[in-house]
Scaffold this active site. Structure first.
Site, PDB file in Angstrom:
ATOM      1  N   ALA A  85      -1.031   7.892   3.752  1.00 49.27           N
ATOM      2  CA  ALA A  85      -0.583   8.234   2.398  1.00 49.27           C
ATOM      3  C   ALA A  85      -1.174   7.215   1.418  1.00 49.27           C
ATOM      4  CB  ALA A  85       0.938   8.303   2.338  1.00 49.27           C
ATOM      5  N   SER A  86      -0.361   6.580   0.579  1.00 46.80           N
ATOM      6  CA  SER A  86      -0.892   5.717  -0.485  1.00 46.80           C
ATOM      7  C   SER A  86      -1.390   4.357  -0.010  1.00 46.80           C
ATOM      8  CB  SER A  86       0.151   5.543  -1.583  1.00 46.80           C
ATOM      9  OG  SER A  86       0.277   6.739  -2.323  1.00 46.80           O
ATOM     10  N   VAL A  87      -1.288   4.065   1.276  1.00 44.67           N
ATOM     11  CA  VAL A  87      -1.996   2.898   1.800  1.00 44.67           C
ATOM     12  C   VAL A  87      -3.503   3.150   1.687  1.00 44.67           C
ATOM     13  CG1 VAL A  87      -2.298   1.401   3.828  1.00 44.67           C
ATOM     14  CG2 VAL A  87      -0.046   2.359   3.313  1.00 44.67           C
ATOM     15  N   LYS A  89      -4.904   4.020  -1.090  1.00 47.03           N
ATOM     16  CA  LYS A  89      -5.348   3.627  -2.435  1.00 47.03           C
ATOM     17  C   LYS A  89      -6.028   2.250  -2.498  1.00 47.03           C
ATOM     18  CE  LYS A  89      -2.271   6.510  -5.274  1.00 47.03           C
ATOM     19  NZ  LYS A  89      -1.603   7.359  -4.269  1.00 47.03           N
ATOM     20  N   TYR A 191       2.414   6.444 -12.365  1.00 46.83           N
ATOM     21  CA  TYR A 191       1.789   6.668 -11.067  1.00 46.83           C
ATOM     22  C   TYR A 191       1.302   8.115 -10.999  1.00 46.83           C
ATOM     23  CZ  TYR A 191       1.321   5.807  -6.018  1.00 46.83           C
ATOM     24  OH  TYR A 191       0.850   5.625  -4.743  1.00 46.83           O
TER      25      TYR A 191
END
Length: 408
Positions: A85-87, A89, A191
């Site tokens: 997921a947002s890891v 980014k 976000y």
């Protein structure tokens, strides 16, 4: 069953000790951290986790605990692969900055230089300029559907947040551009899907696919061989769970997990089939060990530095100030992560300048440059592993364990 699984997890920890070196000195006791992990599993808050702690560039704690798949009795292992997921980014943000260093992109250039058709408008019909810097810092006026009410504009427009992508990137960009901006670019923080837009601009600037760019610029140089936009070993992929009572519930193939005033949509087969576009904000999978390698590359004297000193210094700043409260009071935002501006206001033992973020499948991580501590905690339980009691318990246990070796 749980006790035997935890024993096996500790054995797995020993087996994988050669992957990254342990500290030469006898490490402090991390019994308090073991207890925090055990309690989260025993109390039914998380199903499984891999937790790594580094101090002064060396791994001083490593633990795989609980189940990778509870129903199959498959224990968690240290080399387990998680949907990040947002890891994703921070990894993509570092890739962008590598392109900037190479002169292929410019932070102050408008995104229309690379994506001329991407021109979302204000409610009054004007089309303001959006820069690469604004996309990186989530100040572009965009949003996420899961942060809006169930009938919010992104949901009505069918915009994908990246976790449920079943359409092309070009089509998602068209839908995003068709929704009015939430605010004028550069005047607020929210976000958003900005990294997915940035991923398209990266491809256009470099003439290469996103997956190949990230591999070439970040994961290969750092030997992050288990991390990418396609799972390399499905046998190590953990089963995702969502919060439930009295224990987490196995996620269905297509899931709607309540979050804030709406819900987050997950589509599990995206990790293995890539039926939709590769999301620069949420589409990667990987291991805790790989992401720890990435965090350790940010250290001032890292032998595996990926970016030059000036670039890393810029990444560790907070151009979005603490008024944005990106992770509560005291937190601002930089390039790819939140930045701790005021530890006292935030009520945290972390040092000023700590960078931190997470991932909605159940992940949290931080790097504290003042105390030279890096922590990666990947779980298979949404949303607890990201935003519940677990990441706070892990953080506090780490500082308690290291208190005698940290500067006072």
């Amino acid at each position: 069953m749980l006790e035997s699984t935890m024993t096996l997890s500790r054995l797995m920890t020993t087996m994988f000790a050669s992957v990254l070196p342990l500290a030469n000195a006898q490490p402090p006791s991390f019994a308090v951290l073991d207890t925090a992990i055990d309690r989260a599993i025993e109390h039914g808050r998380i199903v499984g986790a891999v937790v790594l702690v580094a101090h002064e560039g060396e791994i001083v704690f490593r633990r795989a605990a609980g189940f990778a798949d509870r129903e199959q009795g498959r224990p968690m292992r240290e080399d387990a692969i998680f949907r990040l997921a947002s890891v994703t980014k921070p990894i993509v943000s570092a890739t962008v900055l590598r392109l900037v260093e190479q002169g292929k992109m410019d932070l102050q250039e408008p995104v229309t230089r690379w994506l001329p058709q991407f021109q979302p408008r204000m409610p009054d019909g004007s089309a303001p300029q959006i820069t690469i810097h604004q996309l990186l810092t989530h100040t572009a006026g965009l949003s996420y559907g899961f942060l809006e009410p169930m009938d919010g504009p992104y949901r009505r427009a069918g915009v994908s947040d990246g976790l449920d992508a079943q359409l092309t990137l070009e089509e998602n960009l068209r839908r995003i551009a068709g929704v009015p901006l939430a605010y004028a670019p550069g005047t607020g923080w929210h976000y958003s899907v900005a990294l997915d837009v940035l991923g398209a601009a990266m491809q256009a600037s470099a003439g290469n696919g996103l997956a190949e760019l990230v591999r070439q610029e970040v994961t290969d140089p750092l030997d992050m061989r288990d991390t990418g936009f396609r799972v390399i070993d499905a046998g190590r992929l953990v089963t995702p769970y969502q919060d439930g009572n009295p224990e987490p519930v196995r996620m269905p193939a297509v899931a709607e997990v309540p979050y804030a005033q709406a819900s987050i949509r997950f589509r599990l087969d995206n990790a293995t089939t890539q039926s939709g576009y590769p999301s620069a904000g949420a589409g990667m999978s990987g291991t805790a060990l790989d992401f720890m390698r990435f965090l350790l590359s940010l250290r001032a004297n890292s032998p595996h530095r990926l970016l030059n000193q000036e670039t890393i210094a810029a990444m560790m700043q907070a151009p979005v100030g603490q008024q944005a409260q990106t992770q509560g009071p005291g937190w601002g935002f930089g390039y790819g992560w939140s930045v701790l501006v005021d530890p006292q206001l935030a009520g945290t033992p972390q040092g000023r300048g700590t960078i931190q973020w997470g991932g909605v499948y159940g992940h949290s991580w931080f790097f504290d440059p003042v105390h030279d501590i890096a922590v990666v905690a990947l779980t298979n339980t949404a949303i607890e592993g990201m935003a519940g009691d677990f990441p706070i318990a892990v953080r506090d246990a780490v500082y308690r364990a290291l208190k005698d070796v940290l500067p006072r």
